[in-house]
Design a protein around this motif. Structure first.
Motif, PDB file in Angstrom:
ATOM      1  N   VAL A 181      -9.541  -9.236  -1.390  1.00 15.83           N
ATOM      2  CA  VAL A 181     -10.746 -10.042  -1.210  1.00 15.83           C
ATOM      3  C   VAL A 181     -11.866  -9.142  -0.707  1.00 15.83           C
ATOM      4  CG1 VAL A 181     -11.720 -11.824   0.301  1.00 15.83           C
ATOM      5  CG2 VAL A 181      -9.484 -12.189  -0.778  1.00 15.83           C
ATOM      6  N   LEU A 182     -13.067  -9.334  -1.249  1.00 18.70           N
ATOM      7  CA  LEU A 182     -14.244  -8.649  -0.706  1.00 18.70           C
ATOM      8  C   LEU A 182     -15.119  -9.657   0.032  1.00 18.70           C
ATOM      9  CD1 LEU A 182     -15.409  -6.269  -3.603  1.00 18.70           C
ATOM     10  CD2 LEU A 182     -14.015  -5.710  -1.592  1.00 18.70           C
ATOM     11  N   VAL A 183     -15.542  -9.268   1.224  1.00 22.60           N
ATOM     12  CA  VAL A 183     -16.392 -10.112   2.068  1.00 22.60           C
ATOM     13  C   VAL A 183     -17.732  -9.405   2.226  1.00 22.60           C
ATOM     14  CG1 VAL A 183     -16.583 -11.259   4.302  1.00 22.60           C
ATOM     15  CG2 VAL A 183     -14.319 -10.856   3.299  1.00 22.60           C
ATOM     16  N   ASP A 184     -18.812 -10.152   2.027  1.00 24.15           N
ATOM     17  CA  ASP A 184     -20.160  -9.581   2.105  1.00 24.15           C
ATOM     18  C   ASP A 184     -20.678  -9.696   3.539  1.00 24.15           C
ATOM     19  OD1 ASP A 184     -22.747  -8.778   1.829  1.00 24.15           O
ATOM     20  OD2 ASP A 184     -23.304 -10.273   0.323  1.00 24.15           O
ATOM     21  N   PHE A 185     -20.866  -8.553   4.186  1.00 28.32           N
ATOM     22  CA  PHE A 185     -21.353  -8.543   5.574  1.00 28.32           C
ATOM     23  C   PHE A 185     -22.881  -8.444   5.656  1.00 28.32           C
ATOM     24  CE2 PHE A 185     -18.078  -7.835   9.083  1.00 28.32           C
ATOM     25  CZ  PHE A 185     -17.085  -8.511   8.413  1.00 28.32           C
ATOM     26  N   ASP A 186     -23.560  -8.491   4.521  1.00 31.68           N
ATOM     27  CA  ASP A 186     -25.026  -8.388   4.547  1.00 31.68           C
ATOM     28  C   ASP A 186     -25.637  -9.761   4.846  1.00 31.68           C
ATOM     29  OD1 ASP A 186     -27.508  -7.229   4.312  1.00 31.68           O
ATOM     30  OD2 ASP A 186     -27.622  -7.542   2.149  1.00 31.68           O
ATOM     31  N   ARG A 187     -25.221 -10.353   5.955  1.00 31.53           N
ATOM     32  CA  ARG A 187     -25.652 -11.700   6.315  1.00 31.53           C
ATOM     33  C   ARG A 187     -25.924 -11.724   7.819  1.00 31.53           C
ATOM     34  NH1 ARG A 187     -22.151 -15.320   2.040  1.00 31.53           N
ATOM     35  NH2 ARG A 187     -22.520 -13.857   0.347  1.00 31.53           N
ATOM     36  N   PRO A 188     -26.896 -12.511   8.237  1.00 32.16           N
ATOM     37  CA  PRO A 188     -27.308 -12.462   9.649  1.00 32.16           C
ATOM     38  C   PRO A 188     -26.161 -12.663  10.627  1.00 32.16           C
ATOM     39  CG  PRO A 188     -28.814 -13.853   8.377  1.00 32.16           C
ATOM     40  CD  PRO A 188     -27.725 -13.433   7.441  1.00 32.16           C
ATOM     41  N   HIS A 189     -25.227 -13.560  10.312  1.00 33.88           N
ATOM     42  CA  HIS A 189     -24.186 -13.864  11.300  1.00 33.88           C
ATOM     43  C   HIS A 189     -23.106 -12.786  11.356  1.00 33.88           C
ATOM     44  CE1 HIS A 189     -22.781 -15.554   7.500  1.00 33.88           C
ATOM     45  NE2 HIS A 189     -21.565 -15.494   7.953  1.00 33.88           N
ATOM     46  N   LEU A 190     -23.206 -11.750  10.521  1.00 30.47           N
ATOM     47  CA  LEU A 190     -22.227 -10.654  10.563  1.00 30.47           C
ATOM     48  C   LEU A 190     -22.869  -9.350  11.029  1.00 30.47           C
ATOM     49  CD1 LEU A 190     -20.272 -11.711   7.358  1.00 30.47           C
ATOM     50  CD2 LEU A 190     -19.627 -12.085   9.742  1.00 30.47           C
ATOM     51  N   HIS A 191     -23.983  -9.470  11.760  1.00 31.45           N
ATOM     52  CA  HIS A 191     -24.645  -8.321  12.381  1.00 31.45           C
ATOM     53  C   HIS A 191     -24.727  -8.578  13.867  1.00 31.45           C
ATOM     54  CE1 HIS A 191     -26.284  -5.969   8.929  1.00 31.45           C
ATOM     55  NE2 HIS A 191     -25.870  -7.052   8.307  1.00 31.45           N
ATOM     56  N   PRO A 192     -24.828  -7.514  14.697  1.00 35.95           N
ATOM     57  CA  PRO A 192     -24.679  -6.091  14.386  1.00 35.95           C
ATOM     58  C   PRO A 192     -23.202  -5.742  14.171  1.00 35.95           C
ATOM     59  CG  PRO A 192     -24.895  -6.391  16.758  1.00 35.95           C
ATOM     60  CD  PRO A 192     -25.056  -7.754  16.138  1.00 35.95           C
ATOM     61  N   PRO A 193     -22.916  -4.551  13.673  1.00 34.35           N
ATOM     62  CA  PRO A 193     -21.532  -4.214  13.297  1.00 34.35           C
ATOM     63  C   PRO A 193     -20.707  -3.641  14.445  1.00 34.35           C
ATOM     64  CG  PRO A 193     -22.989  -2.472  12.569  1.00 34.35           C
ATOM     65  CD  PRO A 193     -23.863  -3.494  13.259  1.00 34.35           C
ATOM     66  N   HIS A 194     -20.633  -4.382  15.556  1.00 31.60           N
ATOM     67  CA  HIS A 194     -19.834  -3.876  16.672  1.00 31.60           C
ATOM     68  C   HIS A 194     -18.342  -3.787  16.309  1.00 31.60           C
ATOM     69  CE1 HIS A 194     -22.887  -3.685  19.772  1.00 31.60           C
ATOM     70  NE2 HIS A 194     -23.190  -4.956  19.673  1.00 31.60           N
ATOM     71  N   ASP A 195     -17.825  -4.798  15.604  1.00 33.07           N
ATOM     72  CA  ASP A 195     -16.366  -4.889  15.447  1.00 33.07           C
ATOM     73  C   ASP A 195     -16.049  -5.742  14.220  1.00 33.07           C
ATOM     74  OD1 ASP A 195     -13.653  -5.603  15.614  1.00 33.07           O
ATOM     75  OD2 ASP A 195     -13.667  -5.700  17.805  1.00 33.07           O
ATOM     76  N   VAL A 196     -15.572  -5.119  13.167  1.00 34.19           N
ATOM     77  CA  VAL A 196     -15.375  -5.835  11.907  1.00 34.19           C
ATOM     78  C   VAL A 196     -14.288  -6.902  12.022  1.00 34.19           C
ATOM     79  CG1 VAL A 196     -13.816  -4.053  10.975  1.00 34.19           C
ATOM     80  CG2 VAL A 196     -15.013  -5.550   9.406  1.00 34.19           C
ATOM     81  N   VAL A 197     -13.239  -6.639  12.789  1.00 36.53           N
ATOM     82  CA  VAL A 197     -12.159  -7.635  12.890  1.00 36.53           C
ATOM     83  C   VAL A 197     -12.628  -8.853  13.698  1.00 36.53           C
ATOM     84  CG1 VAL A 197      -9.826  -8.064  13.756  1.00 36.53           C
ATOM     85  CG2 VAL A 197     -10.325  -5.949  12.519  1.00 36.53           C
ATOM     86  N   SER A 198     -13.359  -8.602  14.765  1.00 31.53           N
ATOM     87  CA  SER A 198     -13.947  -9.721  15.508  1.00 31.53           C
ATOM     88  C   SER A 198     -14.823 -10.561  14.590  1.00 31.53           C
ATOM     89  CB  SER A 198     -14.786  -9.197  16.679  1.00 31.53           C
ATOM     90  OG  SER A 198     -15.673 -10.197  17.153  1.00 31.53           O
ATOM     91  N   HIS A 199     -15.639  -9.919  13.790  1.00 30.27           N
ATOM     92  CA  HIS A 199     -16.526 -10.672  12.890  1.00 30.27           C
ATOM     93  C   HIS A 199     -15.719 -11.487  11.887  1.00 30.27           C
ATOM     94  CE1 HIS A 199     -19.876  -9.033  14.809  1.00 30.27           C
ATOM     95  NE2 HIS A 199     -20.398  -8.264  13.882  1.00 30.27           N
ATOM     96  N   LEU A 200     -14.634 -10.921  11.362  1.00 24.47           N
ATOM     97  CA  LEU A 200     -13.833 -11.670  10.379  1.00 24.47           C
ATOM     98  C   LEU A 200     -13.283 -12.955  10.995  1.00 24.47           C
ATOM     99  CD1 LEU A 200     -11.885  -8.808   8.550  1.00 24.47           C
ATOM    100  CD2 LEU A 200     -13.699 -10.240   7.593  1.00 24.47           C
ATOM    101  N   ILE A 201     -12.877 -12.908  12.247  1.00 21.25           N
ATOM    102  CA  ILE A 201     -12.249 -14.085  12.865  1.00 21.25           C
ATOM    103  C   ILE A 201     -13.278 -15.029  13.484  1.00 21.25           C
ATOM    104  CG2 ILE A 201     -10.655 -14.863  14.677  1.00 21.25           C
ATOM    105  CD1 ILE A 201      -9.384 -13.523  12.142  1.00 21.25           C
ATOM    106  N   TYR A 202     -14.235 -14.485  14.224  1.00 25.45           N
ATOM    107  CA  TYR A 202     -15.107 -15.358  15.022  1.00 25.45           C
ATOM    108  C   TYR A 202     -16.430 -15.690  14.343  1.00 25.45           C
ATOM    109  CZ  TYR A 202     -11.938 -14.605  18.928  1.00 25.45           C
ATOM    110  OH  TYR A 202     -10.825 -14.582  19.730  1.00 25.45           O
ATOM    111  N   SER A 203     -16.857 -14.897  13.357  1.00 25.16           N
ATOM    112  CA  SER A 203     -18.191 -15.107  12.809  1.00 25.16           C
ATOM    113  C   SER A 203     -18.197 -15.429  11.327  1.00 25.16           C
ATOM    114  CB  SER A 203     -19.047 -13.849  13.047  1.00 25.16           C
ATOM    115  OG  SER A 203     -19.043 -13.496  14.405  1.00 25.16           O
TER     116      SER A 203
END
Lengths: 442, 442
Positions: free
Chosen positions: A373-395
């Motif tokens: 699966v590809l996930v697009d992180f070019d979205r406001p709720h997936l910035h800033p890029p502190h932690d990709v795994v945190s973003h996958l679960i919480y954001s």
């Protein structure tokens, strides 16, 4: 079908491989349906790809796995909510289901598959009526699935149901170029008798297929099983020999200490019982909260699941991951409970372990089937890029998925379904749901 | 700015007006920033619209309201998760925040506003550092907001902070063509002294602005407040006179019976305390579960809120609505708890009541300001159309929002932001978050 050679590069790879869980500037090569390379893009071998997807903002991850659902219940989404269990089942769900025809289930399953694919769910376990026609929808769509023939002891002709479950399990095995892995699904201890269970356990053992069932979902069920069988659901299943074949148990909300000990017994490197955790369904039906942190402390395999859309109402493992990460912290009053990494594991590799597919899928590793699966992180709720795994679960949410492949075949890409006619599926389900609702009301 | 005349027709209108909660084939007319007509499309008066949006698949609803957040904490999204409260604050959050500059807050707020707008959040209450610069971001974006100047007793120059809160509250009132409604925000009872609170209550009363504060969030806080003040947070706030001005209390997780009685006291047709319920944040920080069903049984106004993105990590009232509908059923062990209609009310009109804006926004009614959201139901997870309100709560997600207007101005339409430079906001927040993280680690 001719196999496409696909390169995903450059991507951030969240691999679920413990040796290199997160790789920046990675390349993933896919050939003949399998992953042939996962590693730094600059070290990647020469590869002539038919299709390339890549970009700094793209995160690649293994497909999500839904370890328990009743796919065709999309027909009932929003039909009955916020009701007590008995009137919900008896006045709403069962009268609606009484009118179900084979083609209803086919289209309900199609819509479910479309929803799951676009949500990044590449594999699901299913349990519902008209399993053969539902399996056709699965095969056509290219998804990976563990469908099952159900045995419901309160329905007519149980020997016939068991015979059908046996022949279905052997005939469907390996369908869809190996993507279909049938199971046998005795509905529960409160709807099947001892002789049904004995026959099912024998069949599962002979055929080498897992058993899927519901267990310890509600307090009332545990009480009823204790009365009828003289022990808890888990201990009754153990005495029936159901823990000596792979057992996928959905829910496991109400467990005692002995249950936990019995479940943790090892078998082929996995726990005797593999748990499909359905947090949204267990909340919505007020069943309670499964002791997931404790199950994991005991080494019991736990995957995530949606249940059917009458009790959820989504087929969205992103929602289940986020809810799992939030719910158990509140219940255990401990913010370190089920950290993002653990929950991501439950939604991917852990789900593969529950279904017995961890050698083939669940992580991005060379040699595994290419369910990616590809996930697009070019979205406001997936910035800033502190932690990709945190973003996958919480954001992140399911709508952030942009590309989905199973067995190296693109199923969803750039907002388009490539194997399911989603407009027709929506129209068919709308019309059929209207007919069924009218009949149920009449 | 020249006002646009906008027609939304035909749409399914979920109005939150108890006289006609759901209307099929409806038209909504917007003129001079206000709603001038909501009713059947075939009865609609002649109307020359500059912009028309409509379609069978579109659902119009009031904008969602976020009753408590710290917008600029987008800078910290994913920076620290799954930690115990003390090390989380002392080792991670506070050192990061120590480096904050005014422009960081401006861009963090911009990103937060972009995220909220595209999620259908048209109004939010804010509480953070550099409130004047943050307010500029709010005004520029066209969103509706209740920002506040904070008073933190453990920081230097509290009299200066209070003086600033006073002048800010009078100067900002009515900014952004009336969309900005400032509040005064004493941080809490454990960070402010009695003389601070007395001065703040006086100021709020004189200026006629609400107080925003944190109350009864954690068990440890309640114990500390009992020690320092001799009573629970709610009863202490009552003794300080804070319940005699509009009081917006965030969290209210740990309450006793007397607290509930005190909170239910009426004032201008509303409860003395208006609660901002933050279910995701309360779960993630393991604070517990607020007794929301009981609050509502007592007639206490409850709205939904995200808190900051360090403890959520989304600014997404859809997530909070779904979590509210699920969580409290599991905790109360009652599937009829907080039905979809009630939760939708909490996310819209209930939120407006909490912020004291229910005469202006929170429902689709002629005469109210035009804060309207369109949701696209032409998606697999929103079929079949059994029940639009069920779908909004249990099936929809923020990415289903396609059009957002505030005060009759289009802010987001067809995937585009019309008032925020979202690419720049993402880039600024990324760079600033990197600088702040490096400084905090050094």
């Amino acid at each position: 079908m001719p196999m496409t050679r696909i390169a995903l590069s450059p991507v951030t790879a969240v691999t679920l491989d413990p040796h290199a869980p997160v790789m920046q500037d990675a390349a993933i090569h896919v050939e003949d349906g399998a992953i042939t390379y996962v590693g730094p893009a600059h070290d990647a071998p020469d590869f002539e790809a038919d299709e390339v997807r890549g970009g700094e903002h793209l995160v690649a991850m293994p497909g999500l796995i839904n370890t328990h659902c009743h796919a065709a219940m999309t027909l009932l989404r929003g039909y009955a909510d916020d009701m007590a269990l008995e009137p919900w089942l008896q006045d709403r769900i069962w009268p609606f289901e009484a009118g179900l025809e084979e083609e209803d289930v086919y289209w309900g399953t199609q819509l479910a598959i479309a929803e799951m694919i676009r949500n990044g769910v590449t594999c699901f376990a299913d349990m519902y009526f008209f399993h053969r026609r539902a399996t056709e929808a699965m095969v056509e769509s290219g998804v990976r699935a563990c469908p099952s023939a159900s045995i419901i002891g309160v329905f007519p002709d149980v020997p016939g149901q068991i015979a059908e479950a046996r022949s279905y399990a052997s005939e469907a095995a390996g369908a869809g170029d190996g993507r279909i892995r049938p199971c046998i699904a005795p509905h529960s201890l409160y709807t099947c008798e001892r002789e049904h269970w004995t026959a099912v356990v024998d069949a599962a053992g002979e055929l080498g297929v897992p058993i899927q069932t519901h267990a310890a979902e509600t307090r009332a069920e545990v009480e009823e099983v204790r009365k009828r069988w003289g022990a808890t659901p888990i201990q009754t299943l153990d005495s029936l020999g159901a823990l000596d074949v792979p057992l996928i148990a959905a829910h496991c909300v109400h467990l005692d200490d002995t249950d936990l000990e019995v479940m943790a017994r090892r078998r082929d490197g996995r726990s005797a019982v593999r748990v499909a955790h359905n947090p949204a369904s267990n909340c919505k039906l007020a069943s309670g909260v499964a002791p997931v942190a404790e199950l994991r402390r005991r080494g019991i395999d736990v995957g995530l699941a949606t249940d059917g859309t009458a009790s959820n109402n989504r087929l969205d493992i992103w929602s289940e991951m986020r809810l799992t990460a939030l719910l158990h912290k509140a219940v255990e009053l401990d913010p370190t409970t089920l950290a993002a990494e653990e929950v991501l594991e439950m939604g991917t590799l852990g789900g593969a372990r529950v279904l017995g597919l961890e050698a083939e899928v669940g992580s991005l590793e060379a040699g595994k089937r290419a369910d990616v699966v590809l996930v697009d992180f070019d979205r406001p709720h997936l910035h800033p890029p502190h932690d990709v795994v945190s973003h996958l679960i919480y954001s992140a949410q399911s709508a952030d998925v942009v590309t989905v492949m199973v067995d190296g075949q693109l199923l969803y890409d750039g907002g388009e379904h490539l194997t399911v006619d989603v407009d027709r599926a929506m129209a068919e389900v709308d019309a059929r749901a209207r007919r069924l609702a009218t009949a149920a009301a009449g």
